[in-house]
Write a protein that holds these residues in place. Sequence first.
Motif, PDB file in Angstrom:
ATOM      1  N   ARG A 272       0.830  -1.209   0.000  1.00  0.00           N
ATOM      2  CA  ARG A 272       0.000   0.000   0.000  1.00  0.00           C
ATOM      3  C   ARG A 272       0.866   1.261   0.000  1.00  0.00           C
ATOM      4  O   ARG A 272       0.562   2.247   0.656  1.00  0.00           O
ATOM      5  CB  ARG A 272      -0.917   0.007   1.204  1.00  0.00           C
ATOM      6  CG  ARG A 272      -1.731  -1.253   1.292  1.00  0.00           C
ATOM      7  CD  ARG A 272      -2.846  -1.124   2.273  1.00  0.00           C
ATOM      8  NE  ARG A 272      -4.128  -1.129   1.602  1.00  0.00           N
ATOM      9  CZ  ARG A 272      -4.660  -2.207   1.078  1.00  0.00           C
ATOM     10  NH1 ARG A 272      -4.040  -3.337   1.117  1.00  0.00           N
ATOM     11  NH2 ARG A 272      -5.821  -2.136   0.493  1.00  0.00           N
TER      12      ARG A 272
ATOM     13  N   ILE B 269      -9.035   7.829   2.313  1.00  0.00           N
ATOM     14  CA  ILE B 269      -8.824   6.403   2.605  1.00  0.00           C
ATOM     15  C   ILE B 269     -10.136   5.654   2.738  1.00  0.00           C
ATOM     16  O   ILE B 269     -10.156   4.437   2.604  1.00  0.00           O
ATOM     17  CB  ILE B 269      -7.938   6.128   3.843  1.00  0.00           C
ATOM     18  CG1 ILE B 269      -8.501   6.792   5.078  1.00  0.00           C
ATOM     19  CG2 ILE B 269      -6.514   6.520   3.608  1.00  0.00           C
ATOM     20  CD1 ILE B 269      -7.707   6.424   6.308  1.00  0.00           C
ATOM     21  N   GLY B 270     -11.240   6.377   2.964  1.00  0.00           N
ATOM     22  CA  GLY B 270     -12.522   5.695   3.076  1.00  0.00           C
ATOM     23  C   GLY B 270     -12.938   4.998   1.792  1.00  0.00           C
ATOM     24  O   GLY B 270     -13.706   4.046   1.806  1.00  0.00           O
TER      25      GLY B 270
ATOM     26  N   VAL C  23     -11.284   5.715  14.445  1.00  0.00           N
ATOM     27  CA  VAL C  23     -11.736   6.955  13.815  1.00  0.00           C
ATOM     28  C   VAL C  23     -13.175   7.181  14.244  1.00  0.00           C
ATOM     29  O   VAL C  23     -14.075   6.437  13.860  1.00  0.00           O
ATOM     30  CB  VAL C  23     -11.657   6.882  12.280  1.00  0.00           C
ATOM     31  CG1 VAL C  23     -12.104   8.203  11.671  1.00  0.00           C
ATOM     32  CG2 VAL C  23     -10.242   6.551  11.826  1.00  0.00           C
TER      33      VAL C  23
ATOM     34  N   PRO D  95     -19.265  -2.076  13.287  1.00  0.00           N
ATOM     35  CA  PRO D  95     -18.178  -2.675  12.509  1.00  0.00           C
ATOM     36  C   PRO D  95     -17.104  -1.643  12.172  1.00  0.00           C
ATOM     37  O   PRO D  95     -17.372  -0.439  12.193  1.00  0.00           O
ATOM     38  CB  PRO D  95     -18.869  -3.175  11.244  1.00  0.00           C
ATOM     39  CG  PRO D  95     -20.081  -2.341  11.123  1.00  0.00           C
ATOM     40  CD  PRO D  95     -20.488  -1.928  12.501  1.00  0.00           C
TER      41      PRO D  95
ATOM     42  N   PRO E  59     -14.319   1.849   7.031  1.00  0.00           N
ATOM     43  CA  PRO E  59     -13.310   1.616   5.984  1.00  0.00           C
ATOM     44  C   PRO E  59     -12.036   2.417   6.239  1.00  0.00           C
ATOM     45  O   PRO E  59     -10.949   1.964   5.887  1.00  0.00           O
ATOM     46  CB  PRO E  59     -14.002   2.078   4.695  1.00  0.00           C
ATOM     47  CG  PRO E  59     -15.297   2.686   5.081  1.00  0.00           C
ATOM     48  CD  PRO E  59     -15.594   2.298   6.494  1.00  0.00           C
ATOM     49  N   GLN E  60     -12.183   3.580   6.863  1.00  0.00           N
ATOM     50  CA  GLN E  60     -10.987   4.392   7.157  1.00  0.00           C
ATOM     51  C   GLN E  60     -10.043   3.648   8.110  1.00  0.00           C
ATOM     52  O   GLN E  60      -8.849   3.541   7.858  1.00  0.00           O
ATOM     53  CB  GLN E  60     -11.385   5.737   7.802  1.00  0.00           C
ATOM     54  CG  GLN E  60     -11.946   6.766   6.851  1.00  0.00           C
ATOM     55  CD  GLN E  60     -13.434   6.597   6.612  1.00  0.00           C
ATOM     56  OE1 GLN E  60     -14.075   5.683   7.135  1.00  0.00           O
ATOM     57  NE2 GLN E  60     -14.021   7.477   5.816  1.00  0.00           N
TER      58      GLN E  60
ATOM     59  N   GLU F 221      -8.356   0.625   6.590  1.00  0.00           N
ATOM     60  CA  GLU F 221      -7.252   1.005   5.712  1.00  0.00           C
ATOM     61  C   GLU F 221      -6.022   1.390   6.546  1.00  0.00           C
ATOM     62  O   GLU F 221      -4.893   1.061   6.180  1.00  0.00           O
ATOM     63  CB  GLU F 221      -7.699   2.190   4.843  1.00  0.00           C
ATOM     64  CG  GLU F 221      -6.927   2.377   3.571  1.00  0.00           C
ATOM     65  CD  GLU F 221      -6.951   1.160   2.673  1.00  0.00           C
ATOM     66  OE1 GLU F 221      -8.041   0.635   2.397  1.00  0.00           O
ATOM     67  OE2 GLU F 221      -5.866   0.727   2.254  1.00  0.00           O
ATOM     68  N   ILE F 222      -6.249   2.072   7.666  1.00  0.00           N
ATOM     69  CA  ILE F 222      -5.122   2.469   8.517  1.00  0.00           C
ATOM     70  C   ILE F 222      -4.435   1.231   9.092  1.00  0.00           C
ATOM     71  O   ILE F 222      -3.206   1.147   9.115  1.00  0.00           O
ATOM     72  CB  ILE F 222      -5.605   3.411   9.635  1.00  0.00           C
ATOM     73  CG1 ILE F 222      -5.912   4.787   9.038  1.00  0.00           C
ATOM     74  CG2 ILE F 222      -4.569   3.553  10.740  1.00  0.00           C
ATOM     75  CD1 ILE F 222      -6.733   5.672   9.910  1.00  0.00           C
TER      76      ILE F 222
ATOM     77  N   ARG G  35      -4.349  -1.662   7.724  1.00  0.00           N
ATOM     78  CA  ARG G  35      -3.606  -2.298   6.632  1.00  0.00           C
ATOM     79  C   ARG G  35      -2.299  -1.558   6.392  1.00  0.00           C
ATOM     80  O   ARG G  35      -1.263  -2.160   6.129  1.00  0.00           O
ATOM     81  CB  ARG G  35      -4.434  -2.307   5.343  1.00  0.00           C
ATOM     82  CG  ARG G  35      -5.447  -3.417   5.327  1.00  0.00           C
ATOM     83  CD  ARG G  35      -6.085  -3.549   3.955  1.00  0.00           C
ATOM     84  NE  ARG G  35      -7.429  -4.031   4.112  1.00  0.00           N
ATOM     85  CZ  ARG G  35      -8.515  -3.356   3.811  1.00  0.00           C
ATOM     86  NH1 ARG G  35      -8.419  -2.153   3.266  1.00  0.00           N
ATOM     87  NH2 ARG G  35      -9.696  -3.870   4.001  1.00  0.00           N
TER      88      ARG G  35
END
Lengths: 422, 294
Positions: free
Chosen positions: A351, A375-376, B127, B278, B281-282, B285-286, B288
């Motif tokens: 990434r 990033i969302g 977040v 849940p 997505p932010q 990603e962080i 990951r």
Amino acid sequence: MRSQRLTTVILIGMLLGIAVGAACHSFWPDPATASGIAGYIGLFTDIFLRLIKMIIAPLVFSTLVVGVAHMGDPKAVGRIGGKAMIWFISASLVSLLLGLVLVNLLRPGDNLNLPLPDVGAATSLKVSSLSLKDFVTHLVPRSIFESMANNEILQIVVFSLFFGVACAALGERARLVVHGVEELSHIILRITGYVMALAPIAVFASMASIITTQGLGILVTYGKFVAEFYLGLALLWLLLIMVGFAFFGAHVFRLVELVREPFLLAFSTASSEAAYPKMMQQMEKFPVSKKIISFVLPMGYSFNLDGSMMYCTFATLFIAQAYNITMPIGQQITMLLLLMLTSKGMAGVPRASLVVIAATLASFNLPEAGLLLIIGIDQFLDMGRSATNVIGNALATAVVAKWEGEETPRRGVAHVPQVEAV
Amino acid sequence: MRAGLVLAACLLLAALPAWAQDELTGTLKKLRDSGTITLGYRESSLPFSYVTAGGTPIGYALDLCREVADDAAAELGVPELRIALKPVTPEDRIQKLVSGDIDLECGSTTNNVERQQQVAFSPITFVAGTKLLVPRASPVQSYRDLAGKTVVVTVGTTNEAAVKKLSDRQHLGIRFVTTPDHAQSYALLASGGADAFATDDVLLYGFVATAKNGAAFHVVGDYLSYEPYGLMYRRDDPAFATVVQASFARMADAGILRDDYNRWFTKRLPTGETLNLPMSPQLAEIFRLLGQPD
């Protein structure tokens, strides 16, 4: 399964995945349930990606060792590597520049119809792995087993180069080993064939699981940004195909046809890696010799990420625009050159593009909180980037082969396609 | 002879940096000297850091802090560090950290540029952000549907400021009602006095999970503001910063971040509630980016 048919099945899997995902998302609007269901669907993608990871290290090692051993001359290795790097750097500059020009023309960040993260918010993303020293040290494996265990492609390339050159130097005395490794590469390619049979299910599951969790609504929310980025990618594809046309004439369309399947795989799994083994087989059909593919392709996976490059300039300036920060053109050029260096140093870091963007934001005093905005939806953008990287690498491999004087199809020379059963 | 002297000098010089590295400074020195790491916890910041009915501090942030404590012990080469726990509040958390009262703050603190002048932050642990709570039957799906509608906000919160700014910027003409605390804001929404309640999503999920009639409402839309949370430690302490960073990389790589998240946000809590929140997505990603395998 014939290649043509497999591509069609993958495409059907993808569309079906989108439909099922959208249905699941509206049927289970509760996010916790949806992510639970997506987890089960995603199981098939996980299995597929794990199988790919299982074959990548032995595939890179065996094909590259055989390729180099047959080249015989260590100078040829240096020459091909040099030509490949020249291509990679030019392609990266063009991709970065295209991103920069488009984001200035389209201005997706102006009057953004989205709530912005507070300028003061900070992400504290660690961006230290950018130093040249770390990069160079990291190139050299301290144990080939460690590199293979972690799928460190560049380190495997370095070891395989040593191994192949040594084999070539020993000539007759290493004949048995080279022969053995060659047989190993055939075995791994056969395994690749088995794994690829799972591709349509993996593609279906990947699309369905992403869309079950996130829904398609998110694409509407970020509509302008996503649409303009994909427009940019499409222009980049066009540009790459035009360059290919200059080299290969109408045969470039056959190249495009050959990489359709790896392209779809990379797109729907958002992983360029997933497409690697299939890519090797397809490029051989163009035809490009194994020794070029086995060398240029794994390097390209670290240094020639055209889609990711374009995203770096596009996203960084998008964030500047969203926060209404004007960047003079001189500063933008500096940024482009800096991105060129940092992105090459980040080769092999997973990434990498987001990490590179974080570092760039920090060095130009742009609000790093802007990262939270992009990033969302990174998953959706990563799909396009990965697919673009596949096209970029196909072209890089073919061009280096031609440059090396190989009998790649030329302008106007008819070529009989050989589609072999997989 | 002279060559021998030069050689000796070279050896001494070469040995100097190694010796200097051995000398600990900052937080690590304090931990080694005392054999104890003091974690600051919050009394009611569910599920990050809160106290059970029996008086035991538990939570997501505390679990992460214990992992960091293990790594600090490993760095010092001791089998383990004693863990001491001290309560902190939003008012005194920074001061207690800076003064050395606590070594690591394990709560729900927003990482921002202003606080970075005083303290250092771990990578993002969560977040949070402003979202909307609306009745399940409501047509409102996003802030765009709020034009001319009534939104209740709790007075003085960052959420109030964020939604008002958004309404102005997008010319939505939202009517605002304010109440002094979150419970009253929720009550106003439940009684039909407002079309939506805007505050941190984690609080909204808490209302859905625990409040009377909570199941009749749901959380909608994207973030209207973003609050990235992190653990706090003392700044200008590169040795300890390295420990914290490495600890997060290890937790990401081993899937501990994801598992801990799920334990505290999607499963039933030790205190009985289930937040059903849940991972955004932010945050996914962080994690990951920190090295969590796909």
